[in-house]
Motif scaffolding. Sequence first.
Motif, PDB file in Angstrom:
ATOM      1  N   GLY A 285       3.553  -5.440   7.450  1.00 43.25           N
ATOM      2  CA  GLY A 285       3.868  -4.062   7.092  1.00 43.25           C
ATOM      3  C   GLY A 285       3.529  -3.138   8.237  1.00 43.25           C
ATOM      4  O   GLY A 285       2.758  -3.477   9.131  1.00 43.25           O
ATOM      5  N   SER A 286       4.115  -1.971   8.192  1.00 42.63           N
ATOM      6  CA  SER A 286       3.791  -0.974   9.201  1.00 42.63           C
ATOM      7  C   SER A 286       4.014   0.408   8.605  1.00 42.63           C
ATOM      8  O   SER A 286       4.903   0.598   7.789  1.00 42.63           O
ATOM      9  N   SER A 287       3.189   1.320   8.998  1.00 39.60           N
ATOM     10  CA  SER A 287       3.393   2.694   8.543  1.00 39.60           C
ATOM     11  C   SER A 287       2.693   3.638   9.497  1.00 39.60           C
ATOM     12  O   SER A 287       1.889   3.234  10.323  1.00 39.60           O
TER      13      SER A 287
ATOM     14  N   HIS B 136       0.904   4.727  15.776  1.00 37.32           N
ATOM     15  CA  HIS B 136       0.813   3.612  16.712  1.00 37.32           C
ATOM     16  C   HIS B 136       2.156   3.127  17.231  1.00 37.32           C
ATOM     17  O   HIS B 136       2.208   2.239  18.074  1.00 37.32           O
TER      18      HIS B 136
ATOM     19  N   GLU C 268       0.814  -1.210   0.000  1.00 39.09           N
ATOM     20  CA  GLU C 268       0.000   0.000   0.000  1.00 39.09           C
ATOM     21  C   GLU C 268       0.857   1.275   0.000  1.00 39.09           C
ATOM     22  O   GLU C 268       1.816   1.394   0.755  1.00 39.09           O
ATOM     23  N   ASP C 269       0.473   2.203  -0.864  1.00 43.10           N
ATOM     24  CA  ASP C 269       1.132   3.505  -0.905  1.00 43.10           C
ATOM     25  C   ASP C 269       0.886   4.218   0.428  1.00 43.10           C
ATOM     26  O   ASP C 269      -0.265   4.429   0.807  1.00 43.10           O
TER      27      ASP C 269
ATOM     28  N   VAL D 167      10.323   2.391   2.915  1.00 43.50           N
ATOM     29  CA  VAL D 167      10.065   3.634   2.184  1.00 43.50           C
ATOM     30  C   VAL D 167      10.243   4.783   3.169  1.00 43.50           C
ATOM     31  O   VAL D 167       9.504   4.884   4.152  1.00 43.50           O
ATOM     32  N   ALA D 168      11.260   5.598   2.910  1.00 40.11           N
ATOM     33  CA  ALA D 168      11.532   6.722   3.813  1.00 40.11           C
ATOM     34  C   ALA D 168      10.471   7.798   3.640  1.00 40.11           C
ATOM     35  O   ALA D 168       9.664   7.763   2.711  1.00 40.11           O
TER      36      ALA D 168
ATOM     37  N   ASN E 104       0.709   6.032   8.588  1.00 40.40           N
ATOM     38  CA  ASN E 104      -0.326   6.783   7.883  1.00 40.40           C
ATOM     39  C   ASN E 104      -1.729   6.541   8.408  1.00 40.40           C
ATOM     40  O   ASN E 104      -2.628   7.316   8.158  1.00 40.40           O
ATOM     41  N   ARG E 105      -1.927   5.446   9.120  1.00 38.27           N
ATOM     42  CA  ARG E 105      -3.244   5.212   9.707  1.00 38.27           C
ATOM     43  C   ARG E 105      -3.073   5.221  11.225  1.00 38.27           C
ATOM     44  O   ARG E 105      -1.969   5.221  11.737  1.00 38.27           O
ATOM     45  N   ARG E 106      -4.185   5.155  11.897  1.00 37.31           N
ATOM     46  CA  ARG E 106      -4.153   5.217  13.347  1.00 37.31           C
ATOM     47  C   ARG E 106      -3.256   6.367  13.784  1.00 37.31           C
ATOM     48  O   ARG E 106      -2.400   6.220  14.641  1.00 37.31           O
TER      49      ARG E 106
ATOM     50  N   ALA F 133      -4.168   5.304   0.134  1.00 39.97           N
ATOM     51  CA  ALA F 133      -4.588   3.912   0.303  1.00 39.97           C
ATOM     52  C   ALA F 133      -5.287   3.343  -0.925  1.00 39.97           C
ATOM     53  O   ALA F 133      -5.577   2.150  -0.975  1.00 39.97           O
ATOM     54  N   THR F 134      -5.553   4.185  -1.919  1.00 33.49           N
ATOM     55  CA  THR F 134      -6.139   3.645  -3.139  1.00 33.49           C
ATOM     56  C   THR F 134      -5.050   3.219  -4.122  1.00 33.49           C
ATOM     57  O   THR F 134      -5.350   2.759  -5.214  1.00 33.49           O
TER      58      THR F 134
END
Lengths: 290, 166
Positions: free
Chosen positions: A208-210, A221, A187-188, A273-274, A212-214, A192-193
């Motif tokens: 994965g972790s990012s 998080h 996912e970008d 991805v930095a 961008n959510r939560r 998210a699309t």
Amino acid sequence: MNEVSFDFKAIGTSWNIKFACPEQKDSEQLISIIKDRIAVFEQNYSRFREDSFVGQIAQKEGVYELPADAENMLGLYRKLYDISHGKVTPLIGEVLVAAGYDKDYSLQPKSPIPTPPLWDEVMSYNTPFLTVTKPVQLDFGGLGKGYIVDIVAELFKGHDIHDYLINAGGDIAQSSVGGSTSKVGLEDPSDATKIIGIAELLNKSIAGSSGNRRKWAQYHHIIDPTNTKSPEHIAALWVVADSTMLADGLATALFFMTPEELLKEFDFEYCIVAADRTVKRSDNFPAVLY
Amino acid sequence: MNNKKVIVSVVAVVAVAAAAIGIAASNKKAPTPVTSVTSTGSGQTTTTTSDTTATSTTTTPVADKNNVAYKDGTYTATGSYQSPGGPDKVGVTVTLKNDIITSASVTPMPGDRESAHYQSLFASGYQAVVVGKDISTLHLDAVSGSSLTPIGFNDAIAQIKAQAKA
């Protein structure tokens, strides 16, 4: 063989499980067994439930007999805790709660945010007993979701089912006897699309972790216990490993450590991805990136 | 065949890369690149110029299923822009297949010290800028991304697809 695919929601995320069900097996019954097992896991470990043992430990010191599956999680946590010099810790729970990531999702940071206690000062674990010298807020979020995926994979193997794709909100275990890969979109982190690449998974797990959510206030998080801030240098990252718990735990650890440091201790492939969208990946990370 | 759209698409990628370098090299003013595009995939060579005052959004070309708009191939472009330290260049290579960017890579060619510092970050392992591709055109078994993929995500995708058809 029947191809079975089912979706449900548990431990706060969306699940999709696909598997090849032998004719003589009752797929509905299998699904029910799986859901029950996940419910037991959630009941034991959810920070959001007061009746979980995690909830009890947060209220009172003492000696607690933990379920057998705690050993694997606490074992990996301890190893990551040591090599990350305390940055990966199940004791981050108190910090998350203070930052507003609590069971009511208040998302209202308190001030000041405490730093978590040191492991050896507040708890010791001798299977199956966990002794805590004061109430502590544990949080298994750094690898727990990966571990419940592994538990479901073990359930399948126990029923002699070896073709499956277990996806718990992006933490995924794949197995294929015939060698069929599964395409997993990466996912970008800013949309998210979109995806930024496709990983081909075969008899491995990916997590994965990012940030961008939560995301709330100045937090996401993952919070660094030494400065109680959320790392901002990474937009998203993925880890492919033999177990989902390991992939999940390493995905957390990579917010605090370089892949080179972690590769001294674990076998895994990674893609980071930095924040500026440049990418660092291991040579054998099984994906095409755009 | 519409080469112009390909060029526009490639320039957009250059714009993203140039913008990234502009930011990394200590908040330089928005660069103004002059871009030359060479199409190795189609065997044709085209040159154009552009600037990056336009939006830096990269759009993946979407075409009719039966009728691709762009020729498959690998397209390379070199963008140059004026920075306070002098002219800098960046190379971008994009591979198109069935109107979809299947890969993109960026090679910085720094002319000054700050850009050289940025290049050293690339040298330490961070190599290419990733671009996003529209998920709705792909067949996937799963998606891995943020630590939580909410139920609403799939609804949003469905809505976007519906809107795009309208």
